[in-house]
Write an enzyme that holds these catalytic residues in place. Sequence first.
Site, PDB file in Angstrom:
ATOM      1  N   ARG A 176       0.867  -1.149   0.076  1.00 57.61           N
ATOM      2  CA  ARG A 176      -0.117  -0.111  -0.120  1.00 57.61           C
ATOM      3  C   ARG A 176       0.774   1.348   0.037  1.00 57.61           C
ATOM      4  NH1 ARG A 176      -3.710  -0.583   5.076  1.00 57.61           N
ATOM      5  NH2 ARG A 176      -1.825  -1.107   5.966  1.00 57.61           N
ATOM      6  N   ASP A 204       4.302   7.279   7.528  1.00 56.86           N
ATOM      7  CA  ASP A 204       2.417   6.707   7.213  1.00 56.86           C
ATOM      8  C   ASP A 204       1.766   7.166   8.362  1.00 56.86           C
ATOM      9  OD1 ASP A 204       3.463   5.262   5.354  1.00 56.86           O
ATOM     10  OD2 ASP A 204       3.320   3.273   5.970  1.00 56.86           O
ATOM     11  N   ASP A 206      -0.558   5.704  10.013  1.00 53.19           N
ATOM     12  CA  ASP A 206      -1.295   5.005  11.063  1.00 53.19           C
ATOM     13  C   ASP A 206      -0.056   4.764  12.078  1.00 53.19           C
ATOM     14  OD1 ASP A 206       0.295   3.417   9.363  1.00 53.19           O
ATOM     15  OD2 ASP A 206      -1.302   1.764   9.261  1.00 53.19           O
ATOM     16  N   GLU A 292      10.489  -2.044   1.018  1.00 52.73           N
ATOM     17  CA  GLU A 292      11.558  -1.014   1.471  1.00 52.73           C
ATOM     18  C   GLU A 292      12.728  -1.578   0.836  1.00 52.73           C
ATOM     19  OE1 GLU A 292       8.435  -1.632   4.578  1.00 52.73           O
ATOM     20  OE2 GLU A 292       9.347  -2.730   3.190  1.00 52.73           O
ATOM     21  N   ARG A 322      -1.604   1.976  14.578  1.00 54.60           N
ATOM     22  CA  ARG A 322      -2.962   1.501  13.681  1.00 54.60           C
ATOM     23  C   ARG A 322      -3.915   1.822  14.677  1.00 54.60           C
ATOM     24  NH1 ARG A 322      -1.449  -4.383  11.066  1.00 54.60           N
ATOM     25  NH2 ARG A 322       0.576  -3.977  10.106  1.00 54.60           N
TER      26      ARG A 322
END
Length: 347
Positions: A176, A204, A206, A292, A322
């Site tokens: 994602r 990110d 989250d 990555e 999250r």
Amino acid sequence: MRRILRNRIIFIAYFIVSTGSIIWLVSTCGPGCTTEHVGGDSMADYYKHELERTRANVRQTEKKIRTITQTLNKQYAKAADAVNEILGIESPQIPTIYAITPTYTRPVQKAELVRLTQTFLHVSNFHWIVVEDSERKTQLVSRFLTNSGLPYTHLNVKTTDEYKLKENEASWRKPRGVDQRNIGVDWILENVPQAEEGVVYFADDDNTYSLQIFDEMRTTQKVSVWPVGLVGGLRFERPLLNDAGKVSSWYTVWEPNRPFAMDMAGFAVSLKLFRQQPHARFDITSRRGYVESSLLVQLGIRKEDLEPLAEKCSKVLVWHTRTEKPKWKQEDKLITLGKPSDPRIEV
């Protein structure tokens, strides 16, 4: 507590400077300030002496201010910026952190962005690049960024259907945010002046971030690394160092032999390295867990090139927290009864 301590340091700085100024004024306005105590023939010598004494006091005061400012710059960049602005002192240049955050529409999206903003507002020389996974920019994110108080760039690119997660599909099935991170890197290379130093971080929405990690990553020369908490089914994952202090392997369970067995939140890349390898990007076709590595391999990095931070990778400063997906059982009931919550209230 941190803000209180910061305010006390600023107060102490002002107290020292103000007290020094008062003492200097008193010392220069003694009996010798009036001409009645000074003979006419010695007036020129008197003023010459006072001028030298004034210059010495000014230099001493400036030295104190520089010392205070340097201390504040080291410990509390935001407080130091405020003092510098008031005193008219030019702040030392530090590399800008370019944080690229992919995001997509979901019930917790705004809550995630609010949490990040409360952290990022405390980071000096910071530029937030928010990239929506959508065909067009949404009003929710546009309004939010306008009111965030942060320097930002708002972009959007839709993930192709082939790599888009389906409803109720496990998050690990497909990578994602790949296209979103890549377009963020594109923007940086196209818009940031060549002379400007910077660090690129893939933050990110989250995750939870300690302010300390941003202070540390500014030293990145190529690629810096550190542990990430609450990830990989473990309390933390982290790089492992050899006796020479170089990264030799990773503390992880799932596929530890990956070229770079790290979470996205566990490394930062210098802007200089991206300029040296301008075509390096994340590969959306990578196997699970290798996204990555796909970037770092293209950047020409080896394990021994990695720069361990967070007390030699012994301290967790980033967490893959999250946010729990909300259960709207009662909301659904109200909808069936024709009494839904007010859609005008943005959540």
